[in-house]
Motif scaffolding. Structure first.
Motif, short mmCIF file in Angstrom:
data_model
loop_
_atom_site.label_atom_id
_atom_site.label_comp_id
_atom_site.label_asym_id
_atom_site.label_seq_id
_atom_site.Cartn_x
_atom_site.Cartn_y
_atom_site.Cartn_z
N VAL B 97 3.70 4.20 -10.18
CA VAL B 97 4.48 3.55 -11.24
C VAL B 97 3.78 3.73 -12.58
O VAL B 97 2.57 3.52 -12.70
CB VAL B 97 4.66 2.04 -10.94
N ASN B 98 4.56 4.13 -13.56
CA ASN B 98 4.07 4.25 -14.94
C ASN B 98 4.65 3.10 -15.74
O ASN B 98 5.86 3.04 -15.95
CB ASN B 98 4.49 5.60 -15.53
N LYS B 99 3.80 2.19 -16.18
CA LYS B 99 4.28 1.01 -16.90
C LYS B 99 4.18 1.18 -18.41
O LYS B 99 4.35 0.23 -19.15
CB LYS B 99 3.48 -0.22 -16.46
N GLY B 100 3.88 2.38 -18.84
CA GLY B 100 3.66 2.60 -20.27
C GLY B 100 4.86 3.18 -20.98
O GLY B 100 6.01 3.04 -20.54
N ILE B 101 4.59 3.84 -22.09
CA ILE B 101 5.65 4.44 -22.90
C ILE B 101 6.07 5.76 -22.25
O ILE B 101 5.22 6.59 -21.91
CB ILE B 101 5.14 4.71 -24.33
N LEU B 102 7.38 5.94 -22.10
CA LEU B 102 7.88 7.14 -21.42
C LEU B 102 8.17 8.26 -22.43
O LEU B 102 9.31 8.69 -22.61
CB LEU B 102 9.12 6.79 -20.60
N GLY B 103 7.13 8.70 -23.08
CA GLY B 103 7.19 9.89 -23.94
C GLY B 103 6.08 10.80 -23.45
O GLY B 103 5.02 10.32 -23.03
N HIS B 104 6.29 12.10 -23.49
CA HIS B 104 5.38 12.97 -22.73
C HIS B 104 3.96 13.02 -23.26
O HIS B 104 3.01 13.02 -22.49
CB HIS B 104 5.97 14.37 -22.63
N TYR B 105 3.79 13.09 -24.58
CA TYR B 105 2.42 13.17 -25.06
C TYR B 105 1.67 11.86 -24.82
O TYR B 105 0.57 11.84 -24.27
CB TYR B 105 2.38 13.56 -26.54
N VAL B 106 2.30 10.76 -25.20
CA VAL B 106 1.60 9.48 -25.04
C VAL B 106 1.40 9.15 -23.55
O VAL B 106 0.37 8.59 -23.16
CB VAL B 106 2.34 8.35 -25.79
N ALA B 107 2.34 9.55 -22.71
CA ALA B 107 2.19 9.28 -21.28
C ALA B 107 1.09 10.14 -20.67
O ALA B 107 0.32 9.69 -19.82
CB ALA B 107 3.51 9.51 -20.55
N THR B 108 1.02 11.39 -21.08
CA THR B 108 -0.02 12.26 -20.56
C THR B 108 -1.39 11.79 -21.06
O THR B 108 -2.38 11.82 -20.32
CB THR B 108 0.24 13.72 -20.96
N ALA B 109 -1.42 11.33 -22.30
CA ALA B 109 -2.67 10.77 -22.82
C ALA B 109 -3.07 9.55 -22.00
O ALA B 109 -4.26 9.33 -21.72
CB ALA B 109 -2.50 10.40 -24.30
#
Lengths: 405, 389
Positions: B97-109
């Motif tokens: 589960v990813n509970k963060g922001i679902l944008g690719h750069y910020v999520a990969t960071a």
């Protein structure tokens, strides 16, 4: 500039709104002053466009405001409780949410994601929507809805298993005779529009060049919007080349574009449709470039916003996406089409069109048909048809159109 | 609960149903016996004294893929390599589960720091928390060339190094953006590649400012022993930017052999254009490239037998049933399916054909890597996964 709060609203706050939107807000001023700041701009985004909204949208906003106004303070606080637990940054609160609610909503969205409040916002919005829908059951249409999707233009043969997601919902006909199928379907839509004239109640959307169908059917086509698409892309390119662009700058640009800026008619009669068509190009992703995306998104938005009784969507081949090696070799042509890929796009889009139709009132009585153009495969879904059935018996499109209801 | 019931289910129920679906599918597809599944025990202790220094390769998909097109039965045809070749060798986490922001750069960071980063997805900024590369290099005293990132070019130029004052400058990974290298290798005045070289499918007309520890063509030439002409010629033989990324990654493995290699694939994110056929094509390509990377790991002497590979999408995509979205096209709703994804881990000491269906978080990756490689990610908020670490 200090942040404005809803309680400070006055009639003059809406002086830049178009006439009908302004009137609506002034009439409901007492209510608007009481609403939480996180919810209010969502309603104002509808109000500021009220003059160009479809009848169904206007009716929904009228009913929603009447519903909220009819609640006691305690009831309203309870229904909107989830919003009151969300926090705003000072920067977002200072945004001009009255005159540019869309910009506020963009900033709010970013803030909610960054502060991990998006789930809370979703929950608050769902709770509010559930309460409002329980108090205002959807109005049933006088006629059963009909959705028609035509896929596969230009595909001579395919081994792609069409309508996989739709087959469990209805009857998959495999031996359909349709020598003049498109004309049959267009005539069916035209007849429904003549028998039950409704403003924006019957639609024909074409991913290519629209066929003739008559003025009683609202018609939108990818080819018909080619000048507007070109004008819009040129504007966007200009901003990009200025070197100052970011997503926010582009969104602001797109929010400011008016129909007349890209050659769409803006006179009173055409304004509603022109604004809708412009929104397809400014709010849709990929709609400016791929005709299959345009047709799918146009159908989705028409169903969501206009809630029509009839929709016919015909997909056309989109341009082909060149692989990297072809681009680098300089052999690419921007005009090359991809019928097979477009068929796969349209197949999924047919499913999405059905899903979107099912979100409207009278879903249990709605009918739906998708046809592989110039071939003999049809999926038909309707209240009297069995689910998950395959029929290899000979049939005509005309027959299926009668069986479907 | 069946997947068709998801509309009325709670978030936890949705995630559990997704995990169940993946687990059942994998069991059927890979022919793994039930007895080998669903175990929950620390991994087998490895004879670490006899082993060379471990390495790690992380492959992320910057453009999540949904169950329908991957691990659900109807998606099987799109991921034959993941299912038939890699899964039987892996421990598979079915509910990440990813509970963060679902944008690719910020999520990969966020994946790289172990903290849900909160910066603007489209801003040219470094992660605010130390990255896995900084922990790895500082704690283990590794040279600069021992940690590398190969990534798409939408802002990822700063992902190799945080702006954290205790780490940051000079301690991060080198970053290679193959598409930018390709652009710079083109002859002056060459045009017509805008579509290929665009920076982000999420915001297709956005060109981020480039500044960071991105590697330039001249440095690459020295590093990879790759001339501009050879690079350009090879690029002409490849069909997609992700193939170019994997080509560069393999070249890095051969010439530099970093112990920490992070590859972010991005072709799948063409889904934002709304073309389903291209989205599925991206999934199939990613499936093939993952197998190619694993084969490279097994065949390169510097990697074989000592490398753990992780494969995970950064998050999912919107479900068909959420009226706020448009199905596969975006990841904007924040609905449970867009937040729930999976992770595959394989390598020495990793149990094979095991499915873990308890919920874990995407930020658990960094602590897990820390446990495997021996560094302390002291600011990371996730937890090391005991099943593999």
């Amino acid at each position: 500039m200090s942040a404005m709060v809803p309680a400070q609203l006055t009639p003059e706050s809406f002086h830049r709104y178009p006439p009908q939107g302004q009137k609506l807000c002034v009439e409901h001023l007492d209510l608007l002053r009481e609403l939480p700041l996180i919810l209010l701009p969502l309603l104002l985004r509808e109000a500021i466009e009220y003059d160009w909204r479809f009848p169904a949208e206007r009716s929904e906003l009228d009913l929603q405001l009447a519903y909220l106004a009819g609640l006691s303070n305690t009831q309203r606080e309870s229904v909107l409780d989830g919003f009151s637990h969300l926090t705003l940054s000072a920067e977002v609160a200072k945004s001009n949410w009255i005159e540019t609610p869309s910009v506020f909503i963009e900033q709010l969205t970013t803030h909610l994601w960054a502060t991990q409040q998006m789930d809370g916002f979703r929950a608050a919005a769902q709770a509010y929507a559930a309460a409002w829908q329980a108090a205002n059951p959807q109005q049933q249409l006088e006629m059963q809805r009909l959705g028609i999707v035509v896929v596969g233009q230009g595909v001579a043969a395919t081994d792609y298993p069409l309508f996989r997601k739709l087959r469990p919902k209805g009857v998959f006909f495999t031996r359909v005779s349709a020598p003049d199928g498109l004309r049959t379907l267009l005539a069916s839509v035209s007849a429904r529009a003549s028998a039950h004239p409704l403003p924006f109640g019957h639609w024909y959307i074409d991913g290519g060049v629209a066929e003739s169908i008559g003025s009683s059917v609202t018609t939108v086509s990818y080819a018909g919007l080619e000048p507007a698409r070109t004008a819009l892309l040129n504007r966007m390119q200009g901003v990009i080349e200025s070197g100052s662009s970011g997503p926010e700058a582009l969104r602001t640009l797109l929010a400011q574009v008016k129909p007349q800026d890209v050659g769409l008619p803006s006179d009173t009669d055409a304004a509603v449709l022109s604004h809708f068509q412009l929104s397809l190009l400014t709010e849709g992703s990929g709609t400016q470039i791929f005709s299959t995306t345009f047709a799918q998104w146009a159908a989705r938005e028409a169903l969501r916003r206009a809630q029509p009784a009839t929709v016919l969507v015909r997909f056309a081949p989109r341009q082909r996406q060149q692989p990297m090696n072809e681009l680098l070799s300089g052999k690419h042509s921007s005009n090359e089409l991809d019928p097979e890929g477009s068929l796969i796009d349209a197949d999924m889009a047919a499913y999405y069109t059905w899903l979107n139709q099912q979100r409207l009132a009278g879903a249990d009585q709605a009918a739906f048909l998708a046809w592989f153009e110039d071939h003999n495969q049809v999926i038909a879904i309707g209240p009297s048809l069995p689910h998950g059935t395959v029929s290899s018996a000979p049939a005509t499109l005309e027959q299926i159109l009668t069986w479907i209801f | 609960m069946q997947l068709r019931d998801l509309k009325t289910a709670s978030r936890g129920e949705v995630s559990a149903a997704v995990a169940h679906s993946r687990r059942e599918f994998l069991r059927a597809a890979a022919g793994v016996s039930a007895g080998s599944l669903f175990s929950f025990a620390p991994r087998v202790l490895r004879a670490s004294a006899l082993r060379p220094e471990p390495k790690a390769v992380v492959v992320t998909f910057g453009g999540g893929a949904r169950d329908e097109e991957t691990f659900a039965p109807e998606g099987q045809e799109n991921i034959p390599n993941l299912v038939q070749m890699l899964f039987p060798q892996s421990t598979f986490f079915a509910q990440v589960v990813n509970k963060g922001i679902l944008g690719h750069y910020v999520a990969t960071a966020s994946l790289a720091t172990g903290v849900y980063e909160t910066f603007n997805n489209f801003a040219a900024v470094s992660p605010h928390n130390p990255t896995v590369f900084e922990y790895f290099r500082k704690d283990l005293h590794r040279r600069a060339n021992d940690a590398w990132v190969v990534a798409p070019s939408n802002g990822f130029n700063r992902i190799g190094e945080s702006d954290h004052r205790a780490y940051g400058a000079g301690l991060g990974a080198g970053v290679i953006l193959p598409k930018h290298l390709l652009a710079s290798s083109m002859s002056a005045g060459a045009t017509g590649y805008d579509h290929l070289l665009r920076d982000s499918y999420e915001a297709p007309f956005y060109t981020p400012e480039l500044a960071g520890n991105e590697v330039e063509m001249q440095k690459l030439k020295d590093l990879l022993k790759l001339s501009v002409d050879d690079f350009s010629a090879h690029a002409r033989s490849l069909a997609s930017p992700d193939e170019l990324s994997v080509y560069i990654a393999r070249r890095l493995m051969r010439e530099v052999a970093p112990s920490m290699l992070w590859i972010t694939l991005h072709d799948i994110d063409i889904a934002h254009s709304g073309t389903y056929s291209m989205y599925v094509e991206g999934i199939r390509r990613s499936d093939r490239l993952c197998a190619e990377i694993w084969k490279a790991i097994e065949s390169e002497p510097e990697y074989a037998g000592r490398t753990t590979m992780f494969i995970l999408p950064d998050f999912g995509r919107d479900s068909d049933t959420d009226p706020g979205g448009n199905g596969f096209q975006h990841h904007r709703t924040g609905d449970p399916l867009s937040r729930t994804t999976w992770m595959m881990a394989l390598g020495p000491g990793i149990r094979k054909g095991v499915v873990i269906d308890r919920p874990v978080e995407s930020i658990d990756l960094v602590p897990t890597l820390g446990s495997l490689l021996g560094f302390q990610p002291r600011f990371a908020q996730g937890k090391a996964l005991p099943e593999i670490a």
